[in-house]
Design an enzyme around this catalytic site. Structure first.
Site, short mmCIF file in Angstrom:
data_model
loop_
_atom_site.label_atom_id
_atom_site.label_comp_id
_atom_site.label_asym_id
_atom_site.label_seq_id
_atom_site.Cartn_x
_atom_site.Cartn_y
_atom_site.Cartn_z
CG ASP A 8 6.10 18.00 56.19
OD1 ASP A 8 7.03 17.29 56.13
OD2 ASP A 8 5.40 18.78 56.71
CG HIS A 59 3.78 28.34 53.25
ND1 HIS A 59 3.23 27.06 53.09
CD2 HIS A 59 4.98 27.54 53.77
CE1 HIS A 59 3.84 25.98 53.37
NE2 HIS A 59 4.87 26.27 53.51
#
Length: 549
Positions: free
Chosen positions: A130, A9
């Site tokens: 993240d 992504h």
């Protein structure tokens, strides 16, 4: 590049020269018009890379190096026969002749480089948080122009703050890449003074989460292991939120989530987890690196509410999420030679390169851009958009691809949310000039450059700009540096010249589920599909004819 098979992504491409100067930078979603570039065949940054090459006037044969922000050999051992096959798979290009050098940059190393070298600092600690890299979810780095980067600290994948937030987003019915909605909803919990469970213990340098990390191999993780760990960890977090809320899901649709106490509770619980953890990690980073200057990167660095709680000096780049590893991978190979000040975000496609023919403008009235005329429209309560110059990179509209309105009432907030087909509880940001910013909100040295930190508003902001004040008394401001966005800068000056507060509501120029507009054609298409009153496109002002779409 951020490219498949690991970068599934937010595919992106960035081109730097031998001195580390950025020539062009773009996200694939801006070209294929698929948000986050998700989907089979959509997640290669081919169009973004082609744009970068065209911007420089070169071809793939002129490239010295292709740097990818993932250690693909670790995650997909034996998947590719050779580097030529890997390069073609990642980029979508054929390489029949000379093959550039292929450099695989570990994911968190690329994130860290994207933040430090984009900053004005000569030395800094870098905190990367993240979902996951190859083997970690949080790392702390020491960066300086005088030496090689040094990794100081790390947490494993399944101790992921990103996974914890994903669990809440999924409980709420959101896609995990749409976590900004969770953050917006969480503010309602803060405004109501909710007392929530503390899901992280921040004593000392380590973090102990309410969901303990799963056992992981000490060696190199493959993509299958990462996927398995992700699913199990997010499910465990989602089940914990369900237990705290006493429900498996919200009881109302998304546009009414503020009416569901359980939904607000889950969002605020997850938000407090992030804020507590990031605050502790930032202090740890400063202690371990011995410097006050701190940079943030990774998808969690998009959490403006958490960023806004941290003391300075603090810098977050315009692309802290996975699209940013294209920049960080390139800079890991060709770093800038010295600090050059904070990076310009205006590195994408230029609308002037995309001429508007008579067919594209059919049904519209075109006149030259006049800031006084645009100011008249805005003061009359109209809502318009601007597409001028090169597109900004990153998820925040920074006045090159923005929807604008005068935020003097809460009604304009409601109308812009209707225009963008968003839930009414979603907040908007404000933009103003450096001279006026201090009268509206807490000053931020760097976060307000790219709209990446929440700031508490003043009584003056509540009075003159209620349309950009969120329910918890914050906004996500942009302070417009002189010369960076001429059209908006001219309108702000015109507002001040009229005795009106020089502040505008600024939100991304895109409809729901779409990326920011990129080209002139995108801008015209979005203008036609949305209930906007006018469009500033390059040096022209477009308005509808009666009955025109």
């Amino acid at each position: 590049m951020n490219a498949p098979p690991a970068g599934w992504h937010d595919a992106s491409a960035c081109l730097v020269d031998g001195s580390g100067n950025v020539i062009a930078y773009s996200e694939q979603e801006r070209h294929n018009r698929v948000r986050h570039a998700i989907g089979d065949g959509f997640n290669k940054p081919t169009a973004a890379a082609r744009f970068c090459l065209e911007q420089a006037g070169i071809t793939v044969d002129d490239l010295d190096t292709i740097a990818i922000g993932w250690d693909i050999d670790q995650m997909f051992p034996g998947f590719f026969a050779d580097e030529r096959e890997l390069a073609s798979h990642a980029t979508g290009f054929d390489f029949p002749g000379r093959l550039p050098e292929i450099v695989l940059v570990p994911h968190h190393r690329a994130h860290a480089a994207s933040a430090f070298y984009a900053s004005p600092f000569s030395e800094a600690g870098v905190l990367v948080v993240d979902g996951n890299g190859e083997n970690e979810s949080t790392t702390i780095w020491s960066f300086s122009y005088d030496r090689e980067p040094e990794r100081k600290y790390g947490l494993p994948r399944t101790a992921s703050l990103g996974y914890a937030y994903d669990g809440a987003s999924e409980w709420l019915g959101f896609h995990h890449l749409d976590a900004g909605r969770t953050m917006g909803l969480a503010a309602h919990g803060r405004a109501r003074g909710l007392v929530v469970e503390t899901l992280v213990d921040t004593d000392g340098d380590g973090l102990r989460l309410a969901i303990p990390p799963l056992p992981e191999n000490d060696g190199r993780a493959t993509i299958d292991e990462i996927g398995s760990h992700y699913g199990a960890t997010v499910t465990a977090w989602r089940e914990l939120y369900a237990k705290l809320a006493g429900a498996d899901r919200p009881t109302v649709p998304a546009d009414r989530l503020t009416e569901d106490p359980a939904a607000v509770l889950v969002a605020y619980t997850a938000q407090r987890l992030i804020e507590d953890a990031v605050t502790s990690l930032a202090a740890t980073a400063r202690r371990l690196t011995g410097v006050a200057e701190l940079c943030l990167a990774g998808g969690v660095a998009l959490n403006c509410s958490a960023n806004g709680l941290l003391p300075g000096p603090l810098f977050v780049p315009p692309v802290p999420h996975d699209a940013g590893v294209a920049l960080g991978a390139a800079w890991s190979v060709r770093p800038p030679r010295r600090p050059g000040g904070a990076i310009s975000p205006y590195l994408g496609e230029d609308v002037r390169a995309d001429g508007v023919g008579p067919t594209a403008a059919q049904g519209l009235v075109r006149t030259g851009f006049d800031p006084d005329r645009v100011t008249d429209l805005l003061l009359d309560g109209q809502v318009g958009a601007v597409a001028q110059g090169r597109a900004e990179v990153g998820p925040r509209a920074l006045c090159h691809r923005s929807i604008l309105a005068v935020p003097d009432t809460t009604a304009v907030h409601e109308r812009v949310n209707r225009i963008k087909h968003r839930e009414q509880w979603r907040p908007f940001a404000g933009v103003t000039s450096p001279q006026y910013a201090g009268t509206l909100w807490e000053r931020q040295e760097h976060l307000s450059r790219y709209m990446l930190g929440a700031a508490r508003v003043t009584d003056e902001a509540r009075r003159v700009a209620p349309g950009v004040v969120h329910v918890d008394g914050t906004t996500r401001p942009q302070v417009l540096a002189p010369g960076t966005a001429p059209a908006v800068e001219a309108v702000l000056a015109a507002l001040a010249g009229r005795g009106a507060p020089p502040v505008l509501l600024n939100t991304s120029f895109n409809d729901r589920g779409e990326p920011l507009v990129n080209s002139a054609a995108d801008a015209l298409a979005a203008f036609r599909s949305m209930d906007l009153d006018f469009l500033v496109l390059d040096d022209a002002l477009y308005r509808r004819t009666p009955g025109g779409r």
